[in-house]
Design an enzyme around this catalytic site. Sequence first.
Site, mmCIF file in Angstrom:
data_model
loop_
_atom_site.group_PDB
_atom_site.id
_atom_site.type_symbol
_atom_site.label_atom_id
_atom_site.label_comp_id
_atom_site.label_asym_id
_atom_site.label_seq_id
_atom_site.Cartn_x
_atom_site.Cartn_y
_atom_site.Cartn_z
ATOM 1 N N PRO A 175 -11.562 -13.774 -1.335
ATOM 2 C CA PRO A 175 -10.777 -12.593 -0.947
ATOM 3 C C PRO A 175 -11.392 -11.337 -1.550
ATOM 4 C CG PRO A 175 -9.424 -14.231 -2.134
ATOM 5 C CD PRO A 175 -10.844 -14.646 -2.253
ATOM 6 N N CYS A 176 -11.286 -10.225 -0.857
ATOM 7 C CA CYS A 176 -11.802 -8.942 -1.363
ATOM 8 C C CYS A 176 -10.679 -7.913 -1.277
ATOM 9 C CB CYS A 176 -13.004 -8.482 -0.563
ATOM 10 S SG CYS A 176 -14.393 -9.645 -0.538
ATOM 11 N N GLN A 177 -9.866 -7.817 -2.317
ATOM 12 C CA GLN A 177 -8.701 -6.923 -2.268
ATOM 13 C C GLN A 177 -9.053 -5.464 -2.503
ATOM 14 O OE1 GLN A 177 -8.846 -9.717 -4.181
ATOM 15 N NE2 GLN A 177 -6.944 -10.873 -4.061
ATOM 16 N N PHE A 214 -11.077 -3.058 -1.528
ATOM 17 C CA PHE A 214 -11.955 -2.333 -0.615
ATOM 18 C C PHE A 214 -11.904 -0.838 -0.926
ATOM 19 C CE2 PHE A 214 -10.889 -5.927 2.429
ATOM 20 C CZ PHE A 214 -12.099 -6.558 2.224
#
Length: 324
Positions: free
Chosen positions: A139-141, A143
Amino acid sequence: MKYMTASQAAEKWKISQRRVQILCAQNRIKGVFKLGENWAIPMNTPKPSDKERRRVMMKKFNVIDLFCGCGGFSKGFEEAGFNICFGIDMWKDATVTYQHNFSNAVVLNEDITKISGEDILKMCSLQATEVDVIIGGPPCQGFSVSGKRMIDDERNRLYKSYVNIVSIIKPKAFVMENVPGLVRLFKGKVAEQVKEDFTNIGYSVQMKILSADNYGVPQQRKRVFFVGIRKDLSEKGIKYFYPEPIMGEGTGINSWTCKDAISDLDFVPDDRVLGEEIEYVLPAENEYQKVMREGSKSVLNHSITLHTERTKEIISMVPDGGNY
């Protein structure tokens, strides 16, 4: 040399014409070529065998799965002939399922930020040179395109852990998937950051959005796949090519639809629950349904929701291919 059409091959091999078209699109039939919108198949071609395809596969490549969940990503690699060595996820129930699905793999229920590449190698009893591919969808929260770089943003510690583990183990290749919106976010700057992060640790990186319905899944599910080849290999000419669509637009073969997938379950009522194991009442109507029934004599875990009439009315208004 004489040739036959997909229809003639289907009749000869006792399989569906659609299956023949897919085999042609996958280059599974020797000497086949496209003639306009049709396939020309050498007349003396024997029926392709899945067992033969597996026999000619080279040695199994070792795979490590980060953010493994219950094993969907690993399952695809396993069916492609890879050896699943390790999976990690912090969701306990998922890792229990993963261990059941991949009994020979080392499975760890842990926060990935607490684990290093060296720890993984030690648990798997592997040398770094024995790890061929690392896969996962972190996951890449966090951004953002202002201030900190994405990899330095604390909210992206899971993504950073993925990059760090790849940088330590240095597998021959990695595959990272994420939601397709990442590609468009901030006019593509986030995706470029991802490519740059892996380029900086020694990989030639490419990305592409793929849709599951182009590969035999009755669902328009899109994901972006970043694929990296270690630079010492890419500099020797080793490249990765994304698979060509076998169904859908431009292939001449219609994608499977929701109806194709579940029309044989039309006997299940929508006003009462039949239980966790239901005997089939209707026959399989197409090749997809036949494949889904392999090894099963009944419908398992088909727990339905008892909708109100109002909800049914709303659902009926959703157009084909549309959203609720």
